[in-house]
Motif scaffolding. Structure first.
Motif: not given
Length: 132
Positions: A29-52
């Motif tokens: 559960g801890t490993v899956l939670g950390a992976v989910l948090l990393a994926v959400v953070g990655w998508f969030g960063y690319h959504y905000v930083a997005g177009s350039g």
């Protein structure tokens, strides 16, 4: 003496394999939670930083067949892109739309572009900017 009184406490309340299963589930559960948090953070960063590339209309000046638009464009160094502008008449009908390309190493471009129109425009609207 009865058999219930001779049992060890862990035999009465659960087996030691249950403790191992609980520990394994906590780790998974801890490993899956950390992976989910990393994926959400990655998508969030690319959504905000997005177009350039982004821009804003500073001013515009309309005539009968064109609108001169002062744009301020911010982009990453070396990023090429375009911004789409449109103009509408006083009654709301679209009288002009065009894409304007921005290339080169500059990160800030301050430019006046001319949007040709079919009638007198009363607005200059930035619809968006995209990488090319």
């Amino acid at each position: 003496m009865s058999t219930a009184s001779t049992q060890l406490p862990q035999e009465r309340y659960g087996r030691s394999s249950d403790v191992r299963s609980d520990r394994t589930l906590k780790i998974v559960g801890t490993v899956l939670g950390a992976v989910l948090l990393a994926v959400v953070g990655w998508f969030g960063y690319h959504y905000v930083a997005g177009s350039g590339i982004s821009a804003q209309v500073i001013t515009f000046d309309a005539s009968d067949n064109a609108v001169k638009v002062h744009l301020e464009v911010h982009k990453d160094a070396g990023t090429d892109g375009y911004c789409t502008l449109r103009s509408q008449a006083a009654d709301g009908t679209e009288v002009g739309r065009a894409d304007f390309r921005f290339t080169g190493p500059d990160t800030r471009i301050d430019k006046v572009v001319t949007l040709r129109t079919t009638a007198r425009g009363s607005t200059a609207e930035l619809l968006g900017c995209h990488r090319s």
